[in-house]
Design a protein around this motif. Sequence first.
Motif, PDB file in Angstrom:
ATOM      1  N   SER A  10       7.642  -1.451 -11.753  1.00  0.00           N
ATOM      2  CA  SER A  10       8.502  -2.570 -11.368  1.00  0.00           C
ATOM      3  C   SER A  10       8.815  -2.548  -9.873  1.00  0.00           C
ATOM      4  O   SER A  10       9.036  -3.594  -9.270  1.00  0.00           O
ATOM      5  CB  SER A  10       9.805  -2.530 -12.162  1.00  0.00           C
ATOM      6  OG  SER A  10       9.530  -2.513 -13.542  1.00  0.00           O
ATOM      7  N   SER A  11       8.815  -1.339  -9.302  1.00  0.00           N
ATOM      8  CA  SER A  11       9.113  -1.212  -7.865  1.00  0.00           C
ATOM      9  C   SER A  11       8.046  -1.861  -7.006  1.00  0.00           C
ATOM     10  O   SER A  11       8.278  -2.154  -5.846  1.00  0.00           O
ATOM     11  CB  SER A  11       9.180   0.254  -7.463  1.00  0.00           C
ATOM     12  OG  SER A  11      10.219   0.880  -8.125  1.00  0.00           O
ATOM     13  N   SER A  55      11.429   8.887  -3.850  1.00  0.00           N
ATOM     14  CA  SER A  55      10.250   9.407  -3.146  1.00  0.00           C
ATOM     15  C   SER A  55      10.068  10.903  -3.405  1.00  0.00           C
ATOM     16  O   SER A  55       8.927  11.371  -3.493  1.00  0.00           O
ATOM     17  CB  SER A  55      10.303   9.098  -1.650  1.00  0.00           C
ATOM     18  OG  SER A  55      11.499   9.564  -1.103  1.00  0.00           O
ATOM     19  N   LEU A  56      11.159  11.621  -3.597  1.00  0.00           N
ATOM     20  CA  LEU A  56      11.021  13.044  -3.919  1.00  0.00           C
ATOM     21  C   LEU A  56      10.437  13.224  -5.328  1.00  0.00           C
ATOM     22  O   LEU A  56       9.539  14.027  -5.553  1.00  0.00           O
ATOM     23  CB  LEU A  56      12.379  13.752  -3.811  1.00  0.00           C
ATOM     24  CG  LEU A  56      12.343  15.269  -4.034  1.00  0.00           C
ATOM     25  CD1 LEU A  56      11.395  15.956  -3.060  1.00  0.00           C
ATOM     26  CD2 LEU A  56      13.743  15.869  -3.918  1.00  0.00           C
ATOM     27  N   PHE A  57      10.949  12.411  -6.257  1.00  0.00           N
ATOM     28  CA  PHE A  57      10.413  12.462  -7.623  1.00  0.00           C
ATOM     29  C   PHE A  57       8.909  12.174  -7.602  1.00  0.00           C
ATOM     30  O   PHE A  57       8.108  12.874  -8.225  1.00  0.00           O
ATOM     31  CB  PHE A  57      11.133  11.436  -8.508  1.00  0.00           C
ATOM     32  CG  PHE A  57      10.683  11.443  -9.944  1.00  0.00           C
ATOM     33  CD1 PHE A  57      11.239  12.329 -10.853  1.00  0.00           C
ATOM     34  CD2 PHE A  57       9.699  10.566 -10.386  1.00  0.00           C
ATOM     35  CE1 PHE A  57      10.825  12.347 -12.182  1.00  0.00           C
ATOM     36  CE2 PHE A  57       9.279  10.567 -11.713  1.00  0.00           C
ATOM     37  CZ  PHE A  57       9.838  11.455 -12.608  1.00  0.00           C
ATOM     38  N   SER A  58       8.521  11.155  -6.809  1.00  0.00           N
ATOM     39  CA  SER A  58       7.112  10.772  -6.743  1.00  0.00           C
ATOM     40  C   SER A  58       6.257  11.846  -6.081  1.00  0.00           C
ATOM     41  O   SER A  58       5.132  12.099  -6.508  1.00  0.00           O
ATOM     42  CB  SER A  58       6.958   9.451  -5.987  1.00  0.00           C
ATOM     43  OG  SER A  58       7.475   8.412  -6.779  1.00  0.00           O
ATOM     44  N   GLU A  99       0.828  -1.208   0.000  1.00  0.00           N
ATOM     45  CA  GLU A  99       0.000   0.000   0.000  1.00  0.00           C
ATOM     46  C   GLU A  99       0.863   1.259   0.000  1.00  0.00           C
ATOM     47  O   GLU A  99       0.617   2.205  -0.728  1.00  0.00           O
ATOM     48  CB  GLU A  99      -0.889   0.003   1.254  1.00  0.00           C
ATOM     49  CG  GLU A  99      -2.358   0.113   0.912  1.00  0.00           C
ATOM     50  CD  GLU A  99      -3.217  -0.317   2.079  1.00  0.00           C
ATOM     51  OE1 GLU A  99      -3.104   0.319   3.149  1.00  0.00           O
ATOM     52  OE2 GLU A  99      -3.975  -1.301   1.917  1.00  0.00           O
ATOM     53  N   HIS A 100       1.896   1.226   0.834  1.00  0.00           N
ATOM     54  CA  HIS A 100       2.806   2.368   0.947  1.00  0.00           C
ATOM     55  C   HIS A 100       3.498   2.643  -0.395  1.00  0.00           C
ATOM     56  O   HIS A 100       3.557   3.786  -0.853  1.00  0.00           O
ATOM     57  CB  HIS A 100       3.835   2.111   2.051  1.00  0.00           C
ATOM     58  CG  HIS A 100       4.861   3.193   2.170  1.00  0.00           C
ATOM     59  ND1 HIS A 100       4.567   4.412   2.726  1.00  0.00           N
ATOM     60  CD2 HIS A 100       6.157   3.246   1.770  1.00  0.00           C
ATOM     61  CE1 HIS A 100       5.649   5.171   2.672  1.00  0.00           C
ATOM     62  NE2 HIS A 100       6.630   4.486   2.095  1.00  0.00           N
ATOM     63  N   ILE A 101       4.000   1.584  -1.019  1.00  0.00           N
ATOM     64  CA  ILE A 101       4.706   1.742  -2.302  1.00  0.00           C
ATOM     65  C   ILE A 101       3.747   2.240  -3.388  1.00  0.00           C
ATOM     66  O   ILE A 101       4.068   3.145  -4.155  1.00  0.00           O
ATOM     67  CB  ILE A 101       5.370   0.408  -2.733  1.00  0.00           C
ATOM     68  CG1 ILE A 101       6.419  -0.018  -1.703  1.00  0.00           C
ATOM     69  CG2 ILE A 101       6.028   0.546  -4.096  1.00  0.00           C
ATOM     70  CD1 ILE A 101       6.962  -1.414  -1.912  1.00  0.00           C
ATOM     71  N   MET A 102       2.541   1.646  -3.404  1.00  0.00           N
ATOM     72  CA  MET A 102       1.560   2.049  -4.418  1.00  0.00           C
ATOM     73  C   MET A 102       1.155   3.510  -4.234  1.00  0.00           C
ATOM     74  O   MET A 102       0.898   4.214  -5.212  1.00  0.00           O
ATOM     75  CB  MET A 102       0.306   1.165  -4.337  1.00  0.00           C
ATOM     76  CG  MET A 102       0.570  -0.302  -4.550  1.00  0.00           C
ATOM     77  SD  MET A 102       0.516  -0.808  -6.262  1.00  0.00           S
ATOM     78  CE  MET A 102      -1.207  -1.198  -6.425  1.00  0.00           C
TER      79      MET A 102
END
Lengths: 163, 244
Positions: free
Chosen positions: B27-28, B67-70, A150-153
């Motif tokens: 892919s991540s 995470s910054l890019f996201s 969930e966190h990654i998504m």
Amino acid sequence: MATIITKEQQEKEKMVTLVSSDSEKFVVEQKVAEKSHVIKMVMNCCGIESPIPVRRVKGDILKSILEYCEKHSKGEAQEVMEKWDKEYMDKAEKDLVFFHDLMLASHFLHIQELVDLIAVTFAGMLKMKSPEEIRQKFNINNDLTKEQEEHIMTTFGWAFQPI
Amino acid sequence: MNLQREPPWESLQQIAQFLDPKSLAMSSCVSKLWHEAMSSNHLWKPFLSSHYPSSLHLISNTTSHHSLFSLLRNSSSRRRHQLTPPPPRISLHELFFAVDLFCGDERVVSQGKLASEFEVDKGGIFRFGYEVEGEGKEGEWRVVWVVVMEGCLKAFTVIERVDKGRVVGGNGLWFSEELPGGRCCVGVGGGGGLVGEVGLEFYCDVEGGGRRKMVRVRLGVLSVIGCRYVSLDDGLRYLEHFLL
């Protein structure tokens, strides 16, 4: 002129025997075997007189890899090589187990050009695929916990939005 | 055909170099190993520096490049896709419309009932109508449309106007008034960009000696931008600011 021919002849005589994990023997020119950084180092230190065991690579894979190395040791025009590489990958891609073993072997033998070629092809196979599609295609077990997933998504939320 | 084993970490790193940001992101999410391999800073740094070069200043030991890019991509995609606003907290069944029309000192038409009992526009816009029977008059009009919340605790005056109206076509007389901004940030320094409108439609009765009869009253809220009626939900969300 004469000296060059002699050199080539000498080159030709320099053959080396490679033995796969399932004891299949392959006799190739030294310059073909040299495409593998690992085999090159073995030849440098131990010579080419006795057969070199390639214990972690099976016969069918080693055969395919040597086919690649042979083609790439001829110094042909770039367009010819690109076309050949594409056909080589198209064939390999059809059998994912074979493709995967080829990838591992190219890593193990340290053949950088082939490693890159396989990586580009693999990357192309991942394009436009959802995580679930990737898992299914490559039979990958999702070992992320529900919270992790969930966190990654959420982090990558933008990637799941229509453009 | 299935793989017996996952590609090793080194292979994934190699593959990742050839992925675009979207494929890298997808892919991540595949598995722990894939996530680890696909979120290395060195993979995301080129994307960060080509898409948002200034953001590299925000990188610290605790911020990863992916995470910054996201964060920045999520923000711009929210901006582009405009998060859908929450559904209105009030419904037409809770609102009472009170409409009074006077010409000079004379009351011409009065109507008071639940908003849902008016003719509601079928296209989902904040527009209502009802049939009336009244005499067509000449002169100065006083037009009042008040929305009262169920329970009569709060009310909002959409329009209260005294003037001759604006003649539209041969048989229409329209009154409009700019609405105040809601208590949120909409329309800072002016109105809410909205206009309340009351329209009167007349019918010329030829057989009845050419007398003008009022046949219909129309109520609506328009946006100043583009002069379009607002959607029913937007209208209700606006009224929420005054009625809840």
